[in-house]
Scaffold this motif. Structure first.
Motif, PDB file in Angstrom:
ATOM      1  N   VAL A  62     -31.507 -85.222  11.954  1.00  0.00           N
ATOM      2  CA  VAL A  62     -30.949 -83.897  12.232  1.00  0.00           C
ATOM      3  C   VAL A  62     -30.063 -83.940  13.471  1.00  0.00           C
ATOM      4  CG1 VAL A  62     -31.487 -81.466  12.684  1.00  0.00           C
ATOM      5  CG2 VAL A  62     -33.056 -82.864  11.308  1.00  0.00           C
ATOM      6  N   GLY A  63     -28.877 -83.351  13.356  1.00  0.00           N
ATOM      7  CA  GLY A  63     -28.025 -83.121  14.520  1.00  0.00           C
ATOM      8  C   GLY A  63     -27.837 -81.629  14.705  1.00  0.00           C
ATOM      9  N   GLN A  64     -28.063 -81.137  15.903  1.00  0.00           N
ATOM     10  CA  GLN A  64     -27.974 -79.699  16.150  1.00  0.00           C
ATOM     11  C   GLN A  64     -27.055 -79.391  17.319  1.00  0.00           C
ATOM     12  OE1 GLN A  64     -32.342 -79.117  16.388  1.00  0.00           O
ATOM     13  NE2 GLN A  64     -32.010 -77.306  15.124  1.00  0.00           N
ATOM     14  N   ALA A  65     -26.369 -78.271  17.211  1.00  0.00           N
ATOM     15  CA  ALA A  65     -25.579 -77.728  18.322  1.00  0.00           C
ATOM     16  C   ALA A  65     -25.934 -76.258  18.455  1.00  0.00           C
ATOM     17  CB  ALA A  65     -24.089 -77.897  18.056  1.00  0.00           C
ATOM     18  N   PHE A  66     -26.332 -75.842  19.638  1.00  0.00           N
ATOM     19  CA  PHE A  66     -26.690 -74.448  19.879  1.00  0.00           C
ATOM     20  C   PHE A  66     -25.478 -73.714  20.454  1.00  0.00           C
ATOM     21  CE2 PHE A  66     -30.608 -76.834  19.858  1.00  0.00           C
ATOM     22  CZ  PHE A  66     -31.410 -76.051  19.028  1.00  0.00           C
ATOM     23  N   PHE A  67     -25.154 -72.586  19.837  1.00  0.00           N
ATOM     24  CA  PHE A  67     -23.938 -71.868  20.221  1.00  0.00           C
ATOM     25  C   PHE A  67     -23.940 -71.451  21.687  1.00  0.00           C
ATOM     26  CE2 PHE A  67     -22.966 -70.307  15.621  1.00  0.00           C
ATOM     27  CZ  PHE A  67     -22.700 -71.614  15.261  1.00  0.00           C
ATOM     28  N   LYS A  68     -25.100 -71.200  22.257  1.00  0.00           N
ATOM     29  CA  LYS A  68     -25.171 -70.770  23.661  1.00  0.00           C
ATOM     30  C   LYS A  68     -24.604 -71.827  24.610  1.00  0.00           C
ATOM     31  CE  LYS A  68     -29.974 -72.360  24.219  1.00  0.00           C
ATOM     32  NZ  LYS A  68     -29.682 -73.477  25.127  1.00  0.00           N
ATOM     33  N   ASP A  69     -24.503 -73.079  24.119  1.00  0.00           N
ATOM     34  CA  ASP A  69     -23.986 -74.162  24.957  1.00  0.00           C
ATOM     35  C   ASP A  69     -22.502 -74.426  24.737  1.00  0.00           C
ATOM     36  OD1 ASP A  69     -26.593 -74.606  25.944  1.00  0.00           O
ATOM     37  OD2 ASP A  69     -27.071 -75.888  24.221  1.00  0.00           O
TER      38      ASP A  69
END
Length: 466
Positions: A373-380
Motif C-alpha cells: 500500500v502507498g498512501q498520501a494524506f491530503f493534509k500534507d
C-alpha cells in the motif's frame, strides 16, 4: 394513425439512450428516440445524477463559506433553505436539456415524446404524442428506459412528509430532522447534502458497514466524517413500518427501535422502467426488479433487440450507461468498435467525495495476492492546504513483486477527478502500468495529482525497508 419507418428505434433519452442514438446516427442510420418525459435527458438529467450533484456542489460551497475564517470579515455564517439551493440545480437541468436537444437536432434524430409499448418485435406504439398515437417500425430496437426508485406498497409515498429520491426534489421546505432509509450511494449522497444544510439526519443501513463494496479504510473514513457532522448511522436495521401524520414521521424498526423526524426519505433500491412496455408482446420478461437480461454484447433473447443502462442492472451508473449505449448500437450495426463496459470507476458524490477503481485490500487479501500500500494524506499536500480541503487521502494498491497497480482508492475533494490518472496508468501495458510511473513522472506543483507521487514513494519505501 401515422406510421414511420426507421433503421433504429431507441426507447429512452438518458445517457444509455443518448449514447446509442448518437452512435447509430454517426454511422449513417435513420434513428428515432422515444422519451416518456416532455424533454430529453431522462431521469439522469431531471431527477438523478445532475440535480443531486448540483445540489451537492451548492451545499459544499455553503459549508466552505460557513467554516472558512476568512469569510467572517464579510459576515456571520448564513443559513440556506433546501428550496433556495434547489434553484441552482434547476438552472443546471435547463442548460443540460437545451444542450442535449441540440445534439439530437444536429444529428437529425427524430424525437417522440410519449409512452412506448411494443406491438411486436419490430413495431412500437407511441401513445400521447402531440400528434396523438403514432407507430414506429424498425429492424433494430434498443431499450434504454432507465430506472426509478423502488417503492414498497406498505409505505404511503403520497403523504407530504414521505419522499423517495425522485420526489425529494419537490421538497418545499427544509426539515429540522430527517430519516434516510437506505445507506447506499444515493442515501449517502443525500445524507451529505442535508447534514450540510444543518439538518439532523438518521441514516438507516441494512448492512454492517457503510457502502460495504468500498475498500474498508475508505468506508470507515466516510463513516467518521458523517458522525463528525452529526449524522447518526444505524447499521443492520430493517423497517417494520413507517407512519406519518401532519406533524412528522415515525419509523419503527424490526429491532424494536422507534425514530421520529420531520420527514422521511426512502433510498433503498431501484426498479427498471419496463412495466409499461408490454414486453410480453415480444417474448421478453423482466425480473422482479424490472430489469432485462442481456448477454455480454447487450443483446436480449429477441433478435435485433438490445438493452443497456439502468434497465439491465449493474453497474447502474450514468458514465457506464453512455458507453453501454454506444457499445450496444455498435454491435447491432456490426461495427468494429464494440467493447464490453467493465472498466468502470466508482464515483460517489458525498462530502467529501469518493472514487475508486480496481481491487480493494479485502479482495486482494482473499485472493492471496502479495500487495503493498502507498498512501498520501491530503493534509500534507500544498494544494489541499491552499484550497482549505485537507480531508482525505489517496491510496494505491500494487503488487509488491511486479509493482503492477492493482487498485486506486481516493477519499476527499476532487476524488472523482483524481482517480482517472490512476485508471489511465492501470490500463497501460507491461512496465508502463507499474507504480514506478508515478515516481519517474514530474507532476505540476502544487496540485492534487502530486498525491500520486507521494503515495508511490511511500509504497516503495515499505518494500525497501523489508
Amino acid at each position: 394513425m401515422a406510421v414511420y419507418d426507421y433503421d433504429v428505434i431507441v426507447l429512452g433519452s438518458g445517457p444509455a439512450g443518448e449514447g446509442a442514438a448518437m452512435n447509430a446516427a454517426k454511422k449513417g442510420r435513420r434513428v428515432a428516440v422515444i422519451e416518456s418525459q416532455d424533454s430529453v435527458g431522462g431521469n439522469c438529467t431531471h431527477k438523478g445524477t445532475i440535480p443531486s450533484k448540483a445540489l451537492r456542489h451548492s451545499v459544499k460551497q455553503i459549508i466552505e463559506f460557513n467554516t472558512n475564517p476568512m469569510f467572517r470579515d464579510i459576515g456571520e455564517p448564513r443559513w440556506f433553505s433546501f428550496p433556495k439551493v434547489l434553484k441552482r440545480a434547476e438552472k443546471v437541468i435547463s442548460n443540460q436539456v437545451m444542450m442535449r436537444t441540440n445534439f439530437y437536432a444536429r444529428n437529425r434524430i427524430d424525437l417522440f415524446f410519449g409512452l412506448a409499448e411494443f406491438q411486436d418485435k419490430n413495431t412500437v406504439l407511441v401513445k400521447g404524442t402531440i400528434n396523438g398515437d403514432e407507430t414506429l417500425r424498425a429492424k433494430n430496437i434498443i431499450i434504454a428506459t432507465g430506472s426509478r426508485p423502488y417503492t414498497p406498497e406498505d409505505i404511503d409515498f403520497s403523504h407530504p412528509r414521505i419522499y423517495n429520491s425522485d420526489t425529494i426534489l419537490t421538497l418545499s421546505h427544509t426539515p429540522r430532522t430527517l430519516i434516510i432509509y437506505g445507506a447506499g450511494v444515493i442515501g449517502s449522497e443525500y445524507a451529505s447534502i442535508f447534514s450540510g444544510l444543518g439538518v439532523k439526519v438518521d441514516l438507516i443501513d441494512s448492512m454492517g458497514r457503510l457502502l460495504s463494496f468500498l475498500d474498508a479504510e475508505i468506508s470507515d473514513s466516510l463513516s467518521y466524517h458523517f458522525r463528525n457532522n452529526a449524522v447518526k448511522i444505524r447499521h443492520n436495521e430493517f423497517y417494520e413500518k413507517v407512519v406519518a401524520d401532519e406533524r412528522g414521521v415515525t419509523l419503527t424498526l424490526k429491532s424494536g427501535k422507534m425514530i421520529r423526524a420531520d420527514a422521511f426519505l426512502w433510498c433503498n433500491g431501484r426498479t427498471g422502467n419496463t412495466d409499461m412496455l408490454k414486453l410480453e408482446n415480444v417474448g421478453l420478461e423482466a425480473n422482479g426488479r424490472g430489469q432485462i437480461e442481456v448477454d455480454d454484447h447487450y443483446r436480449t433473447k429477441v433478435e435485433g433487440m438490445y438493452a443497456c443502462g439502468d434497465v439491465i442492472g449493474w453497474p447502474a451508473l450514468a458514465s457506464a450507461a453512455l458507453d453501454q449505449g454506444r457499445a450496444a448500437s455498435s454491435d447491432m450495426l456490426n461495427a468494429d468498435d464494440f467493447r464490453y463496459i467493465n472498466d468502470v470507476p466508482t464515483g460517489i458524490y458525498t462530502i467529501p467525495e469518493i472514487s475508486s477503481i480496481g481491487k480493494t485490500e479485502e479482495q486482494l487479501t482473499e485472493e492471496c495476492v502479495p500487495y503493498e500500500v502507498g498512501q498520501a494524506f491530503f493534509k500534507d499536500t500544498a494544494r489541499a492546504q491552499i484550497s482549505g480541503q485537507p480531508i482525505g487521502m489517496l491510496k494505491i494498491l500494487f503488487n509488491r513483486e511486479t509493482l503492477a497497480i492493482l487498485g486506486i482508492h481516493c477519499f476527499g475533494d476532487q476524488a472523482s477527478e483524481i482517480v482517472h490518472i490512476g485508471q489511465a496508468i492501470m490500463n497501460q501495458e507491461g512496465e508502463a502500468n507499474t507504480i514506478n510511473y508515478f515516481v519517474n513522472t514530474t507532476f505540476n506543483y502544487p496540485t492534487m495529482a502530486e498525491a500520486y507521487r507521494v503515495a508511490a514513494i511511500a509504497g516503495l519505501n515499505r518494500i525497501a525497508n523489508l
